[in-house]
Scaffold this motif. Structure first.
Motif, PDB file in Angstrom:
ATOM      1  N   ALA A  58       1.006  -1.285   0.079  1.00  0.00           N
ATOM      2  CA  ALA A  58      -0.077   0.085   0.065  1.00  0.00           C
ATOM      3  C   ALA A  58       0.837   1.251  -0.080  1.00  0.00           C
ATOM      4  O   ALA A  58       0.395   2.281  -0.698  1.00  0.00           O
ATOM      5  N   LYS A  59       2.006   1.248   0.803  1.00  0.00           N
ATOM      6  CA  LYS A  59       2.958   2.400   0.866  1.00  0.00           C
ATOM      7  C   LYS A  59       3.782   2.501  -0.221  1.00  0.00           C
ATOM      8  O   LYS A  59       4.564   3.545  -0.498  1.00  0.00           O
ATOM      9  N   GLN A  60       4.047   1.374  -0.913  1.00  0.00           N
ATOM     10  CA  GLN A  60       4.992   1.286  -2.116  1.00  0.00           C
ATOM     11  C   GLN A  60       6.248   1.505  -1.478  1.00  0.00           C
ATOM     12  O   GLN A  60       7.268   2.336  -1.834  1.00  0.00           O
ATOM     13  N   ARG A  61       6.635   0.891  -0.130  1.00  0.00           N
ATOM     14  CA  ARG A  61       7.720   0.933   0.357  1.00  0.00           C
ATOM     15  C   ARG A  61       8.535  -0.057   0.184  1.00  0.00           C
ATOM     16  O   ARG A  61       8.232  -1.389   0.229  1.00  0.00           O
ATOM     17  N   PRO A  62       9.723   0.159   0.096  1.00  0.00           N
ATOM     18  CA  PRO A  62      10.912  -1.030  -0.245  1.00  0.00           C
ATOM     19  C   PRO A  62      10.660  -2.000   0.900  1.00  0.00           C
ATOM     20  O   PRO A  62      10.668  -1.728   2.080  1.00  0.00           O
ATOM     21  N   PRO A 145       4.018   1.653   9.755  1.00  0.00           N
ATOM     22  CA  PRO A 145       4.951   2.745   9.686  1.00  0.00           C
ATOM     23  C   PRO A 145       4.058   3.969   9.629  1.00  0.00           C
ATOM     24  O   PRO A 145       2.828   4.031   9.702  1.00  0.00           O
ATOM     25  N   SER A 146       4.741   5.370   9.167  1.00  0.00           N
ATOM     26  CA  SER A 146       3.875   6.364   9.017  1.00  0.00           C
ATOM     27  C   SER A 146       2.899   6.080   7.882  1.00  0.00           C
ATOM     28  O   SER A 146       3.448   5.327   6.987  1.00  0.00           O
ATOM     29  N   ALA A 147       1.911   6.711   8.072  1.00  0.00           N
ATOM     30  CA  ALA A 147       0.713   6.619   6.888  1.00  0.00           C
ATOM     31  C   ALA A 147       0.676   7.534   5.918  1.00  0.00           C
ATOM     32  O   ALA A 147      -0.210   8.278   5.362  1.00  0.00           O
ATOM     33  N   ASN A 148       2.158   7.654   5.014  1.00  0.00           N
ATOM     34  CA  ASN A 148       2.316   8.255   3.930  1.00  0.00           C
ATOM     35  C   ASN A 148       2.741   7.523   2.823  1.00  0.00           C
ATOM     36  O   ASN A 148       3.045   6.271   3.022  1.00  0.00           O
ATOM     37  N   THR A 149       2.493   7.714   1.533  1.00  0.00           N
ATOM     38  CA  THR A 149       3.261   6.905   0.423  1.00  0.00           C
ATOM     39  C   THR A 149       4.891   7.209   0.672  1.00  0.00           C
ATOM     40  O   THR A 149       5.109   8.350   1.349  1.00  0.00           O
ATOM     41  N   PRO A 153       6.027  13.367   2.847  1.00  0.00           N
ATOM     42  CA  PRO A 153       6.321  13.825   4.184  1.00  0.00           C
ATOM     43  C   PRO A 153       5.040  12.874   5.113  1.00  0.00           C
ATOM     44  O   PRO A 153       3.882  12.637   4.380  1.00  0.00           O
ATOM     45  N   SER A 154       5.301  12.807   6.090  1.00  0.00           N
ATOM     46  CA  SER A 154       4.521  11.961   6.858  1.00  0.00           C
ATOM     47  C   SER A 154       3.123  12.698   7.200  1.00  0.00           C
ATOM     48  O   SER A 154       2.909  13.735   7.077  1.00  0.00           O
ATOM     49  N   ALA A 155       1.798  11.889   7.279  1.00  0.00           N
ATOM     50  CA  ALA A 155       0.816  12.273   7.443  1.00  0.00           C
ATOM     51  C   ALA A 155       0.238  12.638   9.057  1.00  0.00           C
ATOM     52  O   ALA A 155       0.667  11.945  10.061  1.00  0.00           O
ATOM     53  N   LYS A 237      15.660   9.417  -0.022  1.00  0.00           N
ATOM     54  CA  LYS A 237      14.857  10.655  -0.217  1.00  0.00           C
ATOM     55  C   LYS A 237      13.628  10.237   0.614  1.00  0.00           C
ATOM     56  O   LYS A 237      13.182   9.115   0.907  1.00  0.00           O
ATOM     57  N   HIS A 238      13.450  11.136   1.360  1.00  0.00           N
ATOM     58  CA  HIS A 238      12.512  11.086   2.502  1.00  0.00           C
ATOM     59  C   HIS A 238      11.949  12.425   2.939  1.00  0.00           C
ATOM     60  O   HIS A 238      12.619  13.215   2.851  1.00  0.00           O
ATOM     61  N   TYR A 239      10.613  12.458   3.494  1.00  0.00           N
ATOM     62  CA  TYR A 239       9.933  13.639   3.822  1.00  0.00           C
ATOM     63  C   TYR A 239       9.731  14.422   2.594  1.00  0.00           C
ATOM     64  O   TYR A 239       9.797  15.718   3.063  1.00  0.00           O
TER      65      TYR A 239
HETATM   66 MG    MG Z   1       7.948   7.298   7.689  1.00  0.00          MG
END
Ligand code: MG
Ligand code: TXA
Length: 352
Positions: A58-62, A145-149, A153-155, A237-239
């Motif tokens: 859902a997050k497209q998180r590695p 995890p934080s609920a962002n793609t 930036p985190s939600a 790359k983050h936030y």
């Molecule tokens: Mg996060």
């Protein structure tokens, strides 16, 4: 048009019937976004490898980015972690529940995928009332995890969650804006020296009071040169908002002058420019055609932390190409804000 249901809850007295519905989704292997005192989390049953797999999708998180396990009480702590040292227990007593995440030895009940195969597990006991109610009702630890793609930036509001994850998750619990606004401090207690991996809602000063030998991972500390610090290779790359972020740190008056100059030069290139500033700096940008957003007074870093991610998202929504922003000094919550801005700028900070 929202395709994921959003349940509005009063954080002072969350409706038990709605909490029970959310808990049933978690127990059934589904995904629920919920507020914590730091940021919104995207939760699944931490003991169910398939449910955890859905978080990554859902997050497209590695898959190589491990997830924090949220717990309700010490019984669940003993379930998810093992071989805790006396020092680790002291941190639990001092800071749980709250904005501190401890990296500990992983218990057998936790599927390896939660920790991306590491022998450790990151554990946090949130203090937010809705998070605690959900954990109590679910009766299982919740990986979140934080609920962002990934890389956004985190939600800090349910609307941010909708922006990033609508239709990709089963349910969103809306408890309004989160109180702290930056994520938890991540502290690794598995080695010989306690090491902060990410500064966050619990300050380094308050940790150091109990852990005099505390170390802060180098990538967050080597930052005192007068030149731009370029080490993006060390940072994922983050936030990051869509706009490019230009971060300035240093002596107040000079840093503000450099920010104004950068804003003017970006404008002359035909860019649309956002400036994210502290209230005290606003007059310095008079006469420039920039979009301005404020983090509040420089003296109230709590407000700055609470506004940071929403401000980055709002400037994006205004369509700016670039965001010029000053990083606060790295004291108290300033360390976490500085870290998030640095990562939003992909490691590049101009020290003035
Ligand atoms: Mg996060
Ligand atoms: O405040 C927070 O911590 C929020 C709320 C939802 O609890 N959660 C959060 O999760 O920020 P996330 O996934 O966005 O960030 C978790 C951080 C990452 O930097 C990750 O690398 C680190 O914790 N982490 C997780 N498990 C780890 C482990 N076993 N060892 C080292 N670092 C770990």
């Amino acid at each position: 048009m929202s395709s994921t249901p959003v349940y509005k809850l009063d954080p002072a007295a969350p409706d038990p019937a709605l909490i029970e519905q959310a808990a049933a989704v978690i127990r059934g292997g589904g995904l629920v976004a919920f507020p914590t005192e730091t940021v919104y989390g995207l939760g699944a049953n931490a003991l169910d490898a398939q449910a955890v797999e859905r978080i990554f999708a859902a997050k497209q998180r590695p898959a190589n980015d491990p997830i924090i396990v949220h717990i309700h009480d010490d019984r669940q702590l003993r379930l998810v972690a093992r071989d805790m040292t006396a020092a680790a227990w002291r941190m639990v007593e001092a800071f749980f529940p709250g904005a501190l995440t401890l990296v500990l030895h992983r218990g057998d009940a936790v599927p390896p995928s939660v920790s991306s195969g590491l022998p450790t597990v990151a554990v946090r006991m949130p203090s937010g009332t809705i998070a605690r109610a959900l954990l109590a009702a679910a009766e299982v630890p919740i990986a979140a995890p934080s609920a962002n793609t990934f890389s956004r930036p985190s939600a800090t509001t349910a609307q941010h969650v909708v922006q990033d994850l609508d239709g990709r998750i089963d349910l969103i619990l809306d408890g309004g804006a989160t109180a702290i606004g930056v994520e938890s401090t991540v502290l690794d207690m598995t080695g010989d020296t306690p090491t902060v991996l990410r500064p966050g809602g619990v300050t380094l000063e308050s940790l150091r009071a109990l852990l005099p030998n505390l170390r802060v991972r180098e990538k967050y500390t080597a930052m005192d040169s007068k030149t731009a610090d370029v080490s993006p290779g060390m940072l994922i790359k983050h936030y990051a908002p869509r706009a490019t972020v230009h971060v300035f740190a240093g002596d107040d008056a000079e840093a503000i002058a450099a920010m104004r100059q950068r804003a003017a030069s970006l404008l002359s290139e035909g860019k649309r420019v956002g400036v994210l500033l502290f209230d005290e700096e606003r007059p310095q940008f008079d006469g420039l055609r920039v979009d301005i957003d404020s983090l509040g007074s420089i003296d109230t870093l709590e407000t700055a932390a609470a506004r940071l991610f929403a401000a980055l998202r709002d400037l994006d929504a205004h369509g700016v190409d670039a965001i010029v922003v000053r990083a606060p000094k790295r004291k108290g919550l300033g360390a976490a804000i500085y870290d998030r801005l640095r990562r939003a700028a992909q490691g590049i900070i101009t020290n003035v």
